[in-house]
Structures are given as C-alpha cells and as structure tokens.
Design an enzyme around this catalytic site. Sequence first.
Site, mmCIF file in Angstrom:
data_model
loop_
_atom_site.group_PDB
_atom_site.id
_atom_site.type_symbol
_atom_site.label_atom_id
_atom_site.label_comp_id
_atom_site.label_asym_id
_atom_site.label_seq_id
_atom_site.Cartn_x
_atom_site.Cartn_y
_atom_site.Cartn_z
ATOM 1 N N GLU A 40 46.754 39.268 27.672
ATOM 2 C CA GLU A 40 46.096 39.194 28.979
ATOM 3 C C GLU A 40 45.909 40.621 29.489
ATOM 4 O O GLU A 40 46.693 41.512 29.176
ATOM 5 C CB GLU A 40 47.007 38.409 29.920
ATOM 6 C CG GLU A 40 46.552 38.307 31.367
ATOM 7 C CD GLU A 40 47.630 37.689 32.263
ATOM 8 O OE1 GLU A 40 47.269 37.184 33.338
ATOM 9 O OE2 GLU A 40 48.821 37.722 31.885
ATOM 10 N N LYS A 105 41.618 31.380 33.228
ATOM 11 C CA LYS A 105 42.988 30.922 33.474
ATOM 12 C C LYS A 105 43.026 29.844 34.550
ATOM 13 O O LYS A 105 42.498 30.035 35.658
ATOM 14 C CB LYS A 105 43.843 32.121 33.887
ATOM 15 C CG LYS A 105 45.325 31.824 34.093
ATOM 16 C CD LYS A 105 46.015 33.118 34.538
ATOM 17 C CE LYS A 105 47.510 32.907 34.730
ATOM 18 N NZ LYS A 105 48.127 34.149 35.265
ATOM 19 N N CYS A 141 49.200 33.362 29.979
ATOM 20 C CA CYS A 141 50.421 33.699 30.709
ATOM 21 C C CYS A 141 51.053 32.513 31.443
ATOM 22 O O CYS A 141 51.698 31.680 30.820
ATOM 23 C CB CYS A 141 50.127 34.850 31.668
ATOM 24 S SG CYS A 141 51.591 35.846 32.078
#
Length: 268
Positions: A40, A105, A141
Amino acid sequence: MRIALAQIRSTTSPRVNLALVTDAARQAVQAGADAVVFPEATMCSFLRPPAQIAEPFDGPWASAVRELARELGITVVAGMFTTAPGGLVHNTLLATGGTEARYDKIHLFDALGNRESEHVAPGHQLVSVPLAGQQLGLAVCYDIRFPQQFIDLALGGAKAMVVCASWAPGPGKLAQWRTLVAARAMDSTSFVIAVDQATSGDINASGPPTGVGHSMVAGPAGEVLLELGSEPELFIVDLDLRQVDATREALPVLRGHKQASQDLHSGR
C-alpha cells in the site's frame, strides 16, 4: 504461480518510488516471477498527505507503471492514491501487466486514533485479477481485519489473495499482523500474500501508518510459509495452488459458508 514480494520503504516522492518499483520489477522478471506485489502507498508514503499527490487512474504515475509492466511482461500490483469527488482520494491498488484492474480499499482505517475516512473515500466492489490461469484476490491493509471479504473472494474463485499494507506500528501490532494473515488464509482456505512497507527509520505509533515490515505468506491451512524482516527486501515464492484444492476438499469451510447463506435466504 511465482510471486515476488517487494517489501520497499516508500518515500514522499512518487518519482523516487517509481524508480524503486522499476528496480524491483526488473529483479522479479529475472527471477521468473509471474507477478511482483508492492505495498500500500507505494506511490507515496503516508508521511505526505495523499491529497497532495493523488492523480486519476490513467494519470502519469499509473501510466508509467503500466508501461513498465508491458515492457517487462510481468503483472505489477502496487498501491497508489487516486482522485475522488469532494476533495477526497481513493486508496487504490493498480494491477497491470497481463491484466488490468483497479481495487479501491473498502474498509477505511478509522481506528487506533486514525481517521482515514476524513480524507479517503471507500471503495464498494470486491476485485480479483487473472494470473497464471487462476484468480488473485486484492485487499488493502485494514481490509485484513474483515474475514468476509476474503471468504467472498474465495467463493468467487480466488485461490490466492494479496494484501498490500502500510501497517501502522504500535504495541502488539506486529503480533496482530501475523495472526490476521494466518487467520484470513484459514478463513478462505487460500494462500495469502501480505506485503507491507519496510519499517520506517522513525517509528511513531501515534503518527501516520508507515509499516512494520514482516511481509508474509500463509498457506491455505494457515501455516506460515514465509516471513521477512523489517528492512527492504525482494523475495520470490512459488505457490502450488493444488494445495488449495486439497485443503478445501479436506476442510470444506467454503461449502459450509455457501450452504449457510443459501439456508438463510431460503428461511430454513
């Protein structure tokens, strides 16, 4: 499926980070990798506000990565920031090379004193990409704390998942990272390839998420196959996806999820 884990330490300069991507991708090609996976925020460290460097998905940084992937004949997966309405950005994964996909995300890091939603707009769609005749699921993440995303990707055909992270340091966070990688592999009976930023030289648990290193690969039964250290490193791993088929036959949790969902919808 041969995957290169590129545990880099992003700087606040997209130009410098593009050079890091180029160098690691060339090494991955020399090692015969099908894909090279970056963390990321590969485009720019969270030490710089993402809104300062966000660009459209077809902007110059992403276009340079696409050209690199085409030139080298490898799939590149890398984290970047793309523009979103209302002055926000998307925390985006670019997958390019033999395929082209975008994942924004979904689960934003509004936890442990952070408020990612104040400057990042969430995505709303699960994404997987074809690689070496299989499907590779994409996650970023904080997504790793949400098992259903990985289960749904597996039910959609993915046998391996990548998690690109810039894991926030702090008490107990490395232990959580290790546990979550293994748990998501077990939940989905899939390989999980988790690539984090290398540790920053100035770790501040109350500051921006800058990574703890320790990129990992877990097998479909949750066994840890690989764990790197804290420094920048490129590591090649070979995944035998027949292990996924064997694990899912012996441990049919996905069939259980599918049946439970059908029962709930039928009112049983």
